[in-house]
Design an enzyme around this catalytic site. Sequence first.
Site, short mmCIF file in Angstrom:
data_model
loop_
_atom_site.label_atom_id
_atom_site.label_comp_id
_atom_site.label_asym_id
_atom_site.label_seq_id
_atom_site.Cartn_x
_atom_site.Cartn_y
_atom_site.Cartn_z
CE1 TYR A 64 6.64 -3.24 -3.63
CE2 TYR A 64 7.62 -5.04 -4.88
CZ TYR A 64 6.52 -4.45 -4.31
OH TYR A 64 5.28 -5.04 -4.40
CD GLU A 112 -2.37 -19.47 1.48
OE1 GLU A 112 -1.43 -18.84 2.00
OE2 GLU A 112 -3.18 -18.95 0.67
CB CYS A 128 2.69 -8.89 -0.11
SG CYS A 128 2.27 -9.83 -1.59
N GLY A 160 0.82 -1.21 0.00
CA GLY A 160 0.00 0.00 0.00
C GLY A 160 0.85 1.26 0.00
CE LYS A 215 0.68 -18.02 -0.67
NZ LYS A 215 -0.29 -17.25 0.08
CE1 TYR A 227 -7.41 -15.95 1.89
CE2 TYR A 227 -8.33 -15.38 4.03
CZ TYR A 227 -8.37 -15.31 2.65
OH TYR A 227 -9.37 -14.62 2.03
CB ILE A 228 -1.30 -18.38 7.43
CG1 ILE A 228 -1.30 -16.96 6.83
CG2 ILE A 228 0.12 -18.84 7.74
CD1 ILE A 228 -0.70 -15.88 7.71
CB CYS A 253 1.44 -12.96 -1.39
SG CYS A 253 0.86 -11.52 -0.52
CD GLU A 277 -15.04 -28.66 -20.83
OE1 GLU A 277 -15.75 -28.51 -21.84
OE2 GLU A 277 -14.22 -29.59 -20.73
CG HIS A 286 -14.06 -30.52 -24.50
ND1 HIS A 286 -14.49 -30.90 -23.25
CD2 HIS A 286 -13.80 -31.65 -25.20
CE1 HIS A 286 -14.52 -32.22 -23.21
NE2 HIS A 286 -14.11 -32.70 -24.36
P1 NDP Z 1 -7.28 -15.92 9.24
O1 NDP Z 1 -7.99 -14.68 9.60
O2 NDP Z 1 -7.37 -16.42 7.85
O3 NDP Z 1 -7.73 -17.09 10.19
C1 NDP Z 1 -7.58 -16.98 11.57
C2 NDP Z 1 -7.76 -18.33 12.19
O4 NDP Z 1 -7.32 -18.27 13.52
C3 NDP Z 1 -9.20 -18.76 12.20
O5 NDP Z 1 -9.27 -20.15 11.96
C4 NDP Z 1 -9.65 -18.45 13.63
O6 NDP Z 1 -10.53 -19.40 14.16
C5 NDP Z 1 -8.38 -18.57 14.42
N1 NDP Z 1 -8.29 -17.60 15.51
C6 NDP Z 1 -8.62 -16.30 15.49
N2 NDP Z 1 -8.40 -15.73 16.69
C7 NDP Z 1 -7.93 -16.71 17.50
C8 NDP Z 1 -7.53 -16.75 18.86
N3 NDP Z 1 -7.59 -15.70 19.64
N4 NDP Z 1 -7.09 -17.95 19.34
C9 NDP Z 1 -7.05 -19.04 18.56
N5 NDP Z 1 -7.43 -19.04 17.27
C10 NDP Z 1 -7.86 -17.90 16.75
O7 NDP Z 1 -5.76 -15.65 9.69
P2 NDP Z 1 -4.35 -16.06 9.09
O8 NDP Z 1 -3.39 -15.81 10.20
O9 NDP Z 1 -4.39 -17.38 8.43
O10 NDP Z 1 -4.11 -14.96 7.97
C11 NDP Z 1 -4.15 -13.58 8.30
C12 NDP Z 1 -4.68 -12.78 7.15
O11 NDP Z 1 -3.71 -12.70 6.13
C13 NDP Z 1 -5.90 -13.39 6.49
O12 NDP Z 1 -7.08 -13.00 7.10
C14 NDP Z 1 -5.80 -12.90 5.08
O13 NDP Z 1 -6.49 -11.70 4.99
C15 NDP Z 1 -4.32 -12.69 4.86
N6 NDP Z 1 -3.78 -13.78 4.03
C16 NDP Z 1 -4.24 -13.94 2.77
C17 NDP Z 1 -3.77 -14.95 1.97
C18 NDP Z 1 -4.31 -15.12 0.59
O14 NDP Z 1 -4.92 -14.19 0.08
N7 NDP Z 1 -4.15 -16.28 -0.04
C19 NDP Z 1 -2.73 -15.87 2.43
C20 NDP Z 1 -2.32 -15.63 3.78
C21 NDP Z 1 -2.83 -14.62 4.55
P3 NDP Z 1 -12.11 -19.23 14.15
O15 NDP Z 1 -12.56 -19.14 12.73
O16 NDP Z 1 -12.55 -20.46 14.82
O17 NDP Z 1 -12.38 -17.97 14.89
#
Ligand code: NDP
Length: 450
Positions: free
Chosen positions: A99, A182, A43, A16, A51, A178-179, A48, A444, A439
């Site tokens: 960059y 992945e 990123c 950003g 990764k 996500y993380i 990203c 498709e 195809h």
């Molecule tokens: P996410 O927001 O994707 O997921 C968080 C996970 O942690 C959920 O399963 C949630 O569980 C759990 N959680 C949240 N709070 C707590 C807590 N206090 N204690 C224990 N568990 C908890 O987070 P990530 O860290 O995976 O990624 C961070 C952000 O980075 C993402 O939101 C995304 O925006 C970005 N990102 C995007 C990617 C992509 O575009 N491919 C790749 C990697 C990151 P529950 O659902 O049960 O609350």
Amino acid sequence: MSEFDYDLFVIGGGSGGVRAARISATHGAKVAIAEEYRMGGTCVIRGCVPKKMLVYGSHFAEDLHEAERFGWDIEGAKFDWPRLRDIVQTDIDRLEGLYGNTLGNVGAEIIKQRAVITGPNEVKLADGKTVTAKYILVATGGWPASARCEGEEHALTSNEIFHLEEKPESIIIVGGGYIANEFAGIFHAFGSDVTVANRSEKILRPYDQEIVGKLQEMGEAKGIKYRLDAPLEKIVKNDDGTVTVHFKDGGEPQTADVIMVATGRVPKSGDMGLEEVGVELDKSGAIAVGDDNKSNIDSIYAVGDVTNRVQLTPVAIREGHAFADTVFGNNPRTISYDNIPSAVFSSPPIAAVGLTEDEAREKFGDDIKVYKSDFRPMKNVVSGREERGLYKMITQGPDETVIGLHMIGPESSEILQGAAVAVVGGMPKKVLDDVVAIHPSMAEELVLFK
Ligand code: NDP
């Protein structure tokens, strides 16, 4: 002569901040950008980009395994983690350099120091120098949340995982987002024993749960373990270097070489003078901004993860660009947060845009139709891999406007990007029906929904 040293001082050299600095400079502003670590931000440096390189590396595991079925004998294939790790880091160095060049080419000054806000128009650098700017843009991003339990210092996060000395024989990944998903796919492919442990029973909560269910099913079939409804209790470091993780699920503690925590990211807004100058933060520590990215202080703006709106790189880039056009380009504009396509680079990947089936039902009741295609990709048929793909389309109203597309399957992130046009453009399903299929392809399926 301006009364300030700069028209714009950007704090944070991530997606950003760099976009905002570059476009503002192109519009004629005198710009400086401060970065305390490495240009490129999360990123490029530890998100990203590295990764995705690991995801590419991980694909060879299945491809090599199945090569025989396509006529190839691959003898002696083995995986070398340090080699991949180092090649990835070399490429990150290259990107970091690019960059810097891009900013230099438009005349923005790069200041490789920490900067702290000391007034509405004033910033203090780590070397003690104070500079002034008509506008300050905070783009400091986010930071992985800690494990928030006893022994949290023994857990790694996505910041450290790219630098592991050795490939872990076993890894517990805490989180279900996500993380976590992945890296579960990545380490499983590299041969590690992987457990995904999440506090609730749902993983990837924002995604269509039928699609997510398929990921979990396929993950389990591969050998990834899911320990759900398992909040963390404590982490203990053992004398042999392994870690033992205790969960509050009544089950046995679990020991692994590495524990990685991926439970969300928090805005990086601490210790940078924001509260002292009166910038309003929300409960999560995010800088509260309006659609115009302006904080409650007229000269201080913020974009990207530090504002905790949508934590995605392309969104931060758009916010930074809109800021620059608005403040320096005589083109006031905001960005739309509707229908943002996204992907999880899990194995196989998930991609989605628009409303999930549950969200669509909640909003439109019975006025929706759900189309599904559950298919076995041709490559998997030949290779003998059982994995199937699932595509879903949600339409609404008599014209069957496409309001959601959800996919799991090989290359789904590549396929969805183009298809997202249907949702963003509010197209009726008939337009997709009129498109002649390519195809044989997986894509498709998107124009053959019946
Ligand atoms: P996410 O927001 O994707 O997921 C968080 C996970 O942690 C959920 O399963 C949630 O569980 C759990 N959680 C949240 N709070 C707590 C807590 N206090 N204690 C224990 N568990 C908890 O987070 P990530 O860290 O995976 O990624 C961070 C952000 O980075 C993402 O939101 C995304 O925006 C970005 N990102 C995007 C990617 C992509 O575009 N491919 C790749 C990697 C990151 P529950 O659902 O049960 O609350």
